[in-house]
Design a protein around this motif. Structure first.
Motif, short mmCIF file in Angstrom:
data_model
loop_
_atom_site.label_atom_id
_atom_site.label_comp_id
_atom_site.label_asym_id
_atom_site.label_seq_id
_atom_site.Cartn_x
_atom_site.Cartn_y
_atom_site.Cartn_z
N ASP A 263 4.11 4.36 8.68
CA ASP A 263 4.34 4.85 7.32
C ASP A 263 5.13 3.86 6.47
O ASP A 263 5.36 4.11 5.30
N ASN A 264 5.54 2.79 7.07
CA ASN A 264 6.31 1.76 6.35
C ASN A 264 5.65 0.41 6.64
O ASN A 264 6.15 -0.40 7.40
N ASP A 265 4.49 0.22 6.02
CA ASP A 265 3.64 -0.93 6.24
C ASP A 265 3.18 -1.44 4.88
O ASP A 265 2.44 -0.73 4.19
N TYR A 266 3.64 -2.63 4.50
CA TYR A 266 3.41 -3.10 3.14
C TYR A 266 2.75 -4.48 3.14
O TYR A 266 2.96 -5.29 4.05
N TRP A 267 1.98 -4.71 2.07
CA TRP A 267 1.28 -5.99 1.91
C TRP A 267 1.57 -6.57 0.54
O TRP A 267 1.72 -5.84 -0.45
N GLY A 268 1.61 -7.90 0.47
CA GLY A 268 1.74 -8.57 -0.81
C GLY A 268 0.38 -8.74 -1.46
O GLY A 268 -0.65 -8.33 -0.92
N GLN A 269 0.39 -9.37 -2.62
CA GLN A 269 -0.84 -9.51 -3.40
C GLN A 269 -1.63 -10.75 -2.99
O GLN A 269 -2.79 -10.91 -3.37
N GLY A 270 -1.02 -11.63 -2.21
CA GLY A 270 -1.71 -12.81 -1.71
C GLY A 270 -1.46 -14.05 -2.55
O GLY A 270 -1.19 -13.98 -3.74
N THR A 271 -1.54 -15.19 -1.88
CA THR A 271 -1.43 -16.47 -2.55
C THR A 271 -2.53 -17.39 -2.01
O THR A 271 -2.77 -17.43 -0.80
N GLN A 272 -3.18 -18.09 -2.91
CA GLN A 272 -4.32 -18.92 -2.53
C GLN A 272 -3.83 -20.25 -1.97
O GLN A 272 -3.00 -20.93 -2.58
N VAL A 273 -4.37 -20.62 -0.82
CA VAL A 273 -4.15 -21.94 -0.24
C VAL A 273 -5.51 -22.62 -0.13
O VAL A 273 -6.44 -22.07 0.48
#
Length: 116
Positions: free
Chosen positions: A102-112
């Motif tokens: 229930d406490n699992d988060y993701w960022g928006q991403g960064t392109q490499v």
């Protein structure tokens, strides 16, 4: 609301280095396991590396020996040092923070992008 903000992606030549970072806010950072995943065009998202709240690290075979994950609990930030990069490392890199289901988060991403 929990925020994970990645930065430090960009264009790098093969063999070069890059150090994306991910700043977390509104979570008790020091109790979360942090990680980096990536997704290349037309491919499934895959694990790159994780670091536990105790500093234990785990790497995908493709990252071993080239990438290093680290965390700075005082800054609520996790890093991914990428060395000897290859064109196949090109992907969107996502930061994750996990304490429980229930406490699992993701960022928006960064392109490499690795290209000459």
């Amino acid at each position: 609301q929990v925020q994970l903000v990645e930065s430090g992606g960009g264009l790098v030549q093969p063999g070069g280095s890059l150090r994306p970072s991910c700043a977390a806010s509104r979570i008790q950072f020091n109790i979360y396991a942090m990680g980096w995943y990536r997704q290349a065009p037309g491919k499934q998202r895959e694990l790159v590396a994780t670091i536990s709240r105790y500093g234990n690290t785990n790497y995908a075979d493709s990252a071993k020996g080239r990438f290093t994950i680290s965390r700075d609990n005082a800054k609520s930030t996790v890093y991914l040092q990428m060395n000897s990069v290859k064109p196949e490392d090109t992907a969107v890199y996502y930061c994750t923070a996990r304490y429980s289901l229930d406490n699992d988060y993701w960022g928006q991403g960064t392109q490499v992008t690795v290209s000459s």
